[in-house]
Design a protein around this motif. Structure first.
Motif, PDB file in Angstrom:
ATOM      1  N   GLY A  95      13.482   3.520   2.310  1.00 36.29           N
ATOM      2  CA  GLY A  95      13.893   3.006   1.051  1.00 36.29           C
ATOM      3  C   GLY A  95      14.118   1.295   0.865  1.00 36.29           C
ATOM      4  N   VAL A  96      13.559   0.912  -0.141  1.00 32.70           N
ATOM      5  CA  VAL A  96      13.598  -0.600  -0.354  1.00 32.70           C
ATOM      6  C   VAL A  96      15.028  -0.852  -0.575  1.00 32.70           C
ATOM      7  N   ASN A  97      15.595  -1.968   0.251  1.00 32.28           N
ATOM      8  CA  ASN A  97      16.924  -2.341   0.132  1.00 32.28           C
ATOM      9  C   ASN A  97      17.038  -3.025  -1.164  1.00 32.28           C
ATOM     10  N   PRO A  98      18.099  -2.925  -2.136  1.00 28.64           N
ATOM     11  CA  PRO A  98      18.362  -3.601  -3.194  1.00 28.64           C
ATOM     12  C   PRO A  98      18.601  -4.957  -2.987  1.00 28.64           C
ATOM     13  N   MET A  99      19.173  -5.489  -1.900  1.00 27.24           N
ATOM     14  CA  MET A  99      19.209  -6.855  -1.686  1.00 27.24           C
ATOM     15  C   MET A  99      17.721  -7.559  -1.559  1.00 27.24           C
ATOM     16  N   THR A 100      16.835  -6.743  -1.009  1.00 28.85           N
ATOM     17  CA  THR A 100      15.497  -7.246  -0.956  1.00 28.85           C
ATOM     18  C   THR A 100      14.908  -7.753  -2.373  1.00 28.85           C
ATOM     19  N   ILE A 101      14.965  -6.665  -3.138  1.00 27.64           N
ATOM     20  CA  ILE A 101      14.510  -6.790  -4.651  1.00 27.64           C
ATOM     21  C   ILE A 101      15.399  -8.118  -4.970  1.00 27.64           C
ATOM     22  N   LYS A 102      16.513  -8.130  -5.002  1.00 23.74           N
ATOM     23  CA  LYS A 102      17.573  -9.497  -5.497  1.00 23.74           C
ATOM     24  C   LYS A 102      16.975 -10.692  -4.966  1.00 23.74           C
ATOM     25  N   VAL A 103      16.741 -10.637  -3.909  1.00 23.49           N
ATOM     26  CA  VAL A 103      16.386 -12.335  -3.089  1.00 23.49           C
ATOM     27  C   VAL A 103      14.891 -12.406  -3.452  1.00 23.49           C
ATOM     28  N   MET A 104      14.128 -11.458  -3.664  1.00 28.50           N
ATOM     29  CA  MET A 104      12.856 -11.768  -4.030  1.00 28.50           C
ATOM     30  C   MET A 104      12.483 -12.080  -5.421  1.00 28.50           C
ATOM     31  N   GLU A 105      13.355 -11.406  -6.270  1.00 25.24           N
ATOM     32  CA  GLU A 105      13.343 -11.922  -7.692  1.00 25.24           C
ATOM     33  C   GLU A 105      14.054 -13.443  -8.114  1.00 25.24           C
ATOM     34  N   ILE A 128       9.332 -13.789  -7.421  1.00 23.10           N
ATOM     35  CA  ILE A 128       8.464 -12.906  -6.873  1.00 23.10           C
ATOM     36  C   ILE A 128       8.355 -11.502  -7.535  1.00 23.10           C
ATOM     37  N   ASP A 129       7.088 -11.295  -7.951  1.00 29.69           N
ATOM     38  CA  ASP A 129       7.145  -9.717  -8.602  1.00 29.69           C
ATOM     39  C   ASP A 129       7.458  -8.467  -7.682  1.00 29.69           C
ATOM     40  N   THR A 130       8.662  -7.586  -7.896  1.00 28.26           N
ATOM     41  CA  THR A 130       8.663  -6.626  -6.992  1.00 28.26           C
ATOM     42  C   THR A 130       8.314  -5.494  -7.649  1.00 28.26           C
ATOM     43  N   GLU A 131       7.942  -5.406  -8.648  1.00 31.14           N
ATOM     44  CA  GLU A 131       7.432  -4.091  -9.572  1.00 31.14           C
ATOM     45  C   GLU A 131       6.625  -3.365  -8.551  1.00 31.14           C
ATOM     46  N   GLY A 132       6.992  -1.903  -8.481  1.00 33.17           N
ATOM     47  CA  GLY A 132       6.040  -1.081  -7.821  1.00 33.17           C
ATOM     48  C   GLY A 132       6.230  -1.242  -6.049  1.00 33.17           C
ATOM     49  N   LEU A 133       7.211  -2.002  -5.563  1.00 33.69           N
ATOM     50  CA  LEU A 133       7.597  -1.839  -4.205  1.00 33.69           C
ATOM     51  C   LEU A 133       7.909  -0.614  -3.828  1.00 33.69           C
ATOM     52  N   LEU A 134       7.496   0.221  -2.789  1.00 33.43           N
ATOM     53  CA  LEU A 134       7.773   1.503  -2.415  1.00 33.43           C
ATOM     54  C   LEU A 134       7.714   1.621  -0.838  1.00 33.43           C
ATOM     55  N   SER A 135       8.786   2.360  -0.471  1.00 35.70           N
ATOM     56  CA  SER A 135       8.942   2.294   1.010  1.00 35.70           C
ATOM     57  C   SER A 135       8.204   3.377   1.405  1.00 35.70           C
ATOM     58  N   LYS A 136       7.209   3.297   2.403  1.00 39.63           N
ATOM     59  CA  LYS A 136       6.151   4.176   2.952  1.00 39.63           C
ATOM     60  C   LYS A 136       6.474   4.286   4.364  1.00 39.63           C
ATOM     61  N   PRO A 137       5.939   5.439   5.144  1.00 45.45           N
ATOM     62  CA  PRO A 137       6.138   5.796   6.528  1.00 45.45           C
ATOM     63  C   PRO A 137       4.940   5.293   6.766  1.00 45.45           C
ATOM     64  N   LEU A 138       4.701   4.967   8.008  1.00 44.66           N
ATOM     65  CA  LEU A 138       3.543   4.501   8.813  1.00 44.66           C
ATOM     66  C   LEU A 138       2.423   5.586   8.572  1.00 44.66           C
ATOM     67  N   SER A 139       2.714   6.820   8.804  1.00 49.53           N
ATOM     68  CA  SER A 139       1.827   7.885   8.708  1.00 49.53           C
ATOM     69  C   SER A 139       0.944   7.882   7.474  1.00 49.53           C
ATOM     70  N   THR A 140       1.582   7.420   6.185  1.00 48.65           N
ATOM     71  CA  THR A 140       0.769   7.241   5.150  1.00 48.65           C
ATOM     72  C   THR A 140      -0.779   6.556   5.572  1.00 48.65           C
TER      73      THR A 140
END
Length: 144
Positions: A44-54, A58-70
């Motif tokens: 899952g995307v860490n909320p602090m990641t969103i905060k510091v990027m914004e 930097i637009d963070t809309e649509g960021l989604l955590s994905k496993p490598l197998s995807t």
């Protein structure tokens, strides 16, 4: 016109570093690169990641955590690993032309007061930004 180069940014949990890298690459090279990120596991995307990027506009809309197998079975021009664990992982399910590695500390491991944790996220954000710009500089030099 050449097809866009594909980039996959990989780290342990796809919650901080690889999300930051994906966001910066999309911001700086959106017309030149198709960028994805993944983790050895999906945390899952860490909320602090969103905060510091914004905070860096930097637009963070649509960021989604994905496993490598995807991304198994897909081909990438560049695989960028942003931690040693990802660089050392079994990547047999991936196809890529070039592997680029940056050993970037994990800000999610920061402890203490919220201000201290945020400072670490900001510090790591700047490391990620510097390294993604370095990667883009390399691409530009190669294309000339």
């Amino acid at each position: 016109m050449q097809p866009m180069k594909r980039v996959l940014v990989l780290c342990t949990g796809n919650s901080c570093r690889s999300q930051m890298a994906e966001s910066y690459l999309r911001f700086y090279a959106n017309e030149l690169l198709e960028v994805e990120s993944a983790g050895l596991r999906d945390q899952g995307v860490n909320p602090m990641t969103i905060k510091v990027m914004e905070e860096d506009n930097i637009d963070t809309e649509g960021l989604l955590s994905k496993p490598l197998s995807t991304f198994y079975g897909q081909h990438f021009d560049y695989l960028i690993t942003v931690c040693n664990r990802a660089a050392d992982a079994d990547l047999a399910g991936l196809s890529y032309d070039e592997h680029i590695h940056f050993d970037i500390p994990d800000p999610a491991l920061a402890t203490g007061a919220p201000e201290r944790v945020e400072r670490e996220f900001l510090r790591v954000r700047e490391i990620v930004k510097k390294n993604m710009l370095k990667f883009l500089g390399k691409l530009m030099a190669e294309s000339q």
